[in-house]
Design a protein around this motif. Structure first.
Motif, PDB file in Angstrom:
ATOM      1  N   THR A 279       0.676  -1.212   0.359  1.00 60.26           N
ATOM      2  CA  THR A 279      -0.073  -0.432   0.479  1.00 60.26           C
ATOM      3  C   THR A 279       0.932   1.308   0.075  1.00 60.26           C
ATOM      4  O   THR A 279       0.733   2.202  -0.845  1.00 60.26           O
ATOM      5  CB  THR A 279      -0.618   0.004   1.491  1.00 60.26           C
ATOM      6  OG1 THR A 279      -1.724  -1.162   1.340  1.00 60.26           O
ATOM      7  CG2 THR A 279      -1.904   1.410   1.223  1.00 60.26           C
ATOM      8  N   ARG A 282       2.408   1.880  -3.422  1.00 59.49           N
ATOM      9  CA  ARG A 282       1.322   2.562  -4.368  1.00 59.49           C
ATOM     10  C   ARG A 282       1.001   4.060  -4.520  1.00 59.49           C
ATOM     11  O   ARG A 282      -0.171   4.255  -5.519  1.00 59.49           O
ATOM     12  CB  ARG A 282      -0.135   1.891  -4.471  1.00 59.49           C
ATOM     13  CG  ARG A 282       0.305  -0.715  -4.385  1.00 59.49           C
ATOM     14  CD  ARG A 282      -1.191  -1.038  -4.286  1.00 59.49           C
ATOM     15  NE  ARG A 282      -1.244  -1.367  -5.234  1.00 59.49           N
ATOM     16  CZ  ARG A 282      -1.908  -2.704  -4.646  1.00 59.49           C
ATOM     17  NH1 ARG A 282      -2.692  -3.159  -3.790  1.00 59.49           N
ATOM     18  NH2 ARG A 282      -1.785  -3.831  -5.730  1.00 59.49           N
ATOM     19  N   PHE A 284      -1.216   5.307  -3.112  1.00 63.78           N
ATOM     20  CA  PHE A 284      -2.509   6.043  -2.825  1.00 63.78           C
ATOM     21  C   PHE A 284      -3.111   7.533  -2.148  1.00 63.78           C
ATOM     22  O   PHE A 284      -2.319   7.480  -0.902  1.00 63.78           O
ATOM     23  CB  PHE A 284      -3.533   4.782  -1.903  1.00 63.78           C
ATOM     24  CG  PHE A 284      -3.837   3.776  -2.914  1.00 63.78           C
ATOM     25  CD1 PHE A 284      -4.403   3.888  -4.112  1.00 63.78           C
ATOM     26  CD2 PHE A 284      -3.224   2.531  -2.574  1.00 63.78           C
ATOM     27  CE1 PHE A 284      -4.011   2.541  -4.653  1.00 63.78           C
ATOM     28  CE2 PHE A 284      -3.530   1.220  -3.149  1.00 63.78           C
ATOM     29  CZ  PHE A 284      -3.480   0.963  -4.214  1.00 63.78           C
ATOM     30  N   THR A 290      -8.535   0.772   1.282  1.00 64.40           N
ATOM     31  CA  THR A 290      -7.614  -0.464   0.505  1.00 64.40           C
ATOM     32  C   THR A 290      -7.926  -1.846   1.095  1.00 64.40           C
ATOM     33  O   THR A 290      -8.576  -1.742   2.515  1.00 64.40           O
ATOM     34  CB  THR A 290      -5.835  -0.701   0.824  1.00 64.40           C
ATOM     35  OG1 THR A 290      -5.777  -0.878   2.683  1.00 64.40           O
ATOM     36  CG2 THR A 290      -5.590   1.391   0.267  1.00 64.40           C
ATOM     37  N   SER A 372      -6.651  -2.119  -5.687  1.00 67.13           N
ATOM     38  CA  SER A 372      -6.269  -1.005  -3.780  1.00 67.13           C
ATOM     39  C   SER A 372      -6.676  -2.615  -2.836  1.00 67.13           C
ATOM     40  O   SER A 372      -6.131  -2.311  -2.054  1.00 67.13           O
ATOM     41  CB  SER A 372      -7.619  -0.227  -3.930  1.00 67.13           C
ATOM     42  OG  SER A 372      -7.972   0.286  -4.579  1.00 67.13           O
ATOM     43  N   ASP A 406      -1.728  -7.472 -10.101  1.00 64.84           N
ATOM     44  CA  ASP A 406      -0.745  -6.691  -9.178  1.00 64.84           C
ATOM     45  C   ASP A 406      -1.205  -6.816  -7.980  1.00 64.84           C
ATOM     46  O   ASP A 406      -3.125  -6.590  -7.271  1.00 64.84           O
ATOM     47  CB  ASP A 406      -1.183  -4.885  -9.988  1.00 64.84           C
ATOM     48  CG  ASP A 406      -0.584  -4.497  -9.026  1.00 64.84           C
ATOM     49  OD1 ASP A 406       1.005  -4.497  -8.850  1.00 64.84           O
ATOM     50  OD2 ASP A 406      -1.414  -3.358  -8.372  1.00 64.84           O
ATOM     51  N   GLY A 407      -0.563  -6.884  -7.015  1.00 61.03           N
ATOM     52  CA  GLY A 407      -1.059  -7.766  -5.591  1.00 61.03           C
ATOM     53  C   GLY A 407      -0.553  -8.994  -5.420  1.00 61.03           C
ATOM     54  O   GLY A 407      -1.810  -9.254  -3.999  1.00 61.03           O
ATOM     55  N   LEU A 427       3.466  -7.524  -9.426  1.00 57.75           N
ATOM     56  CA  LEU A 427       3.438  -6.311  -9.223  1.00 57.75           C
ATOM     57  C   LEU A 427       3.139  -5.387 -10.510  1.00 57.75           C
ATOM     58  O   LEU A 427       4.372  -5.804 -11.279  1.00 57.75           O
ATOM     59  CB  LEU A 427       4.047  -5.520  -7.581  1.00 57.75           C
ATOM     60  CG  LEU A 427       3.988  -5.591  -6.564  1.00 57.75           C
ATOM     61  CD1 LEU A 427       4.509  -5.025  -5.473  1.00 57.75           C
ATOM     62  CD2 LEU A 427       2.709  -5.394  -6.339  1.00 57.75           C
ATOM     63  N   PHE A 431       5.509  -0.012  -9.374  1.00 56.62           N
ATOM     64  CA  PHE A 431       5.440  -0.830  -7.614  1.00 56.62           C
ATOM     65  C   PHE A 431       6.506  -1.609  -7.319  1.00 56.62           C
ATOM     66  O   PHE A 431       7.170  -1.262  -6.280  1.00 56.62           O
ATOM     67  CB  PHE A 431       3.668  -1.447  -7.752  1.00 56.62           C
ATOM     68  CG  PHE A 431       2.662  -0.536  -8.066  1.00 56.62           C
ATOM     69  CD1 PHE A 431       3.113   1.258  -7.705  1.00 56.62           C
ATOM     70  CD2 PHE A 431       1.703  -0.790  -8.169  1.00 56.62           C
ATOM     71  CE1 PHE A 431       2.302   1.819  -7.680  1.00 56.62           C
ATOM     72  CE2 PHE A 431       0.442   0.194  -8.740  1.00 56.62           C
ATOM     73  CZ  PHE A 431       0.716   1.390  -8.329  1.00 56.62           C
TER      74      PHE A 431
END
Length: 447
Positions: A279, A282, A284, A290, A372, A406-407, A427, A431
């Motif tokens: 996180t 990223r 945000f 998230t 997210s 992604d993630g 990712l 990122f």
């Protein structure tokens, strides 16, 4: 590597069970958990081995094929194909496994002009690893025509990769490794006798349905175009990070100390750590919501519980939710407690309510993962390195193209089998570059 050799298929064939029991001649009807997987991808996992000094390819190929045929006696649905059953009056649409009218499971022998070091030395997992598995980009519904199981042996210059691809409608992670372990067990006991070999943990194919439901789940569709979709992953970087048993103990102790508790597990602390680190990179806005999802096994959580050897899908995800600002301004322990609460509050009632939703015909789609979110998949509790096939202990685990986004973070047992873990992290390139320079993250696993 200056050139980019590709995997060459040398031969392939189909393998049937050594013999069919009466049970194997009946159609296998699927639970709503299973049918929900029709539009996602196969499970693709495998092991890389170095060639022993006594290595001989042809005897290994022959013994693998014989052992697969014997193992399929116990796991007969994996040798089948899907069939769609539909009628207009009254309306009926469902998918089941036909174990009789099928050529069997697929076996591929392939070759790659690279070394074990070529696979393991690069920082990122080389793209060629995706070719170590069958069913590249296939979705589970394709099991009407494609094999439900493929074993692929890829010979390298100084190594061997054994990759299994199993249709996710038939198996979750627990069942996937149950089959892999049994295949290895049969291989070890197989002395060329071409007869049934008992296994230590027989699969239970009695699919679970809520009271008054099943065995045929009627889906609210008339054609598969109404519920299947294809998904192409974006350009991702994929890296493995090794967390030693000691570094995991530190994370767990830190999380528990910050929450004044002893209830947070290593897995919950590690999931919270990845949630916070990913996180952070990223970037945000503070109010951006998230989440961190964890795959969870429902077998022991149902009342009454299902047996450990229940073969099929019995999984769900639980999640912690927080705004980016709240997640990062609070401690690791705060995030780990969110994950702990999500796990301990997941009970029989929640499972049955979710199954009710699935019974209405919900089919998971690959694009449903929240950009997210962080998704923690697989499990370090599975016996992965116990599968040896006469080659000694594997040197690495790898997976195929399937379910990468992604993630996505996949958890594997560490090669030391001492409580360490390997994390396969996917990712977007920017990122990943930021994660590689994130001090808190890089310090957490390098001890």
């Amino acid at each position: 590597m200056s050139s980019s050799p590709t995997v060459q298929h040398i031969s392939d064939c189909f393998i049937k069970p050594l013999y069919n029991s009466e049970e194997a001649k009946k159609p296998v009807y699927l639970s709503s958990w299973d049918l929900a997987m029709l539009s996602v991808q196969y499970i693709q996992k495998g092991l890389l081995f170095t060639k022993p000094s006594s290595f001989q390819l042809d005897p290994l190929l022959q013994k693998l094929k014989e052992s697969l045929s014997i193992t399929l006696v116990h796991f007969y649905p994996l040798a089948g194909r899907f069939k769609t059953l539909k009628q207009e009056n009254p309306p009926l649409y469902t998918v089941f496994i036909d174990c009789v009218n099928s050529p069997g499971a697929r076996f591929i022998h392939a070759n790659l002009d690279l070394t074990v070091s070529d696979i393991l030395s690069p920082k990122d997992v080389p793209l060629v690893v995706q070719s170590f598995f069958d069913h590249d980009r296939a979705i589970n519904h394709d099991g009407h025509d494609l094999s439900l199981l493929t074993v692929q042996l890829t010979e390298l210059i100084d190594g061997v990769f054994i990759g299994l691809s199993i249709n996710h409608v038939l198996a979750d992670g627990s069942s996937f490794w149950h089959f892999f372990n049994s295949f290895s067990e049969v291989f070890k006991a197989n002395n060329g006798q071409k007869q049934s070999i008992p296994i230590s943990k027989s699969p239970n194919f009695n699919h679970w349905f809520p009271e008054g439901h099943g065995p045929i789940i009627n889906l609210p569709y008339t054609h598969h175009d109404q519920f299947i979709s294809r998904h192409e992953s974006p350009n991702l970087r994929e890296r493995f990070f090794h967390f030693s048993a000691e570094s995991l103990k530190k994370l767990k102790a830190k999380a528990n100390q910050e929450c004044h508790t002893s209830k947070i597990s290593s897995l919950q602390a590690l999931s919270a750590h990845m949630w916070r680190c990913i996180t952070r990179v990223r970037k945000f806005p503070a109010d951006h919501i998230t989440s961190c999802r964890m795959a969870i096994n429902n077998r022991a959580r149902l009342e009454p519980p299902l047996p450990e050897n229940y073969f099929g899908n019995c999984i769900q995800t639980v999640r912690g939710i927080a705004s980016a600002g709240k997640l990062l301004e609070n401690s690791l322990g705060w995030a780990a407690w969110e994950m702990h609460e999500a796990v301990v509050n997941h009970k029989n009632k929640d499972i049955r309510e979710w199954v009710e939703k699935l019974e209405s015909g919900m089919i998971y789609q690959l694009g449903f993962f929240d950009p997210s979110s962080v998704m923690m998949g697989s499990s370090p509790r599975f016996d992965m390195y116990g599968n040896e096939f006469g080659l000694g202990k594997g040197v690495a685990l790898r997976s195929g193209y399937a379910h990468k986004f992604d993630g996505k973070v996949s958890l594997y047992e560490g090669i030391e089998s001492d409580g360490s873990m390997d994390l396969e992290v996917c990712l977007l390139p920017d990122f990943m570059a930021s994660l590689e320079t994130d001090e808190e993250f890089m310090d957490s696993f390098s001890s």
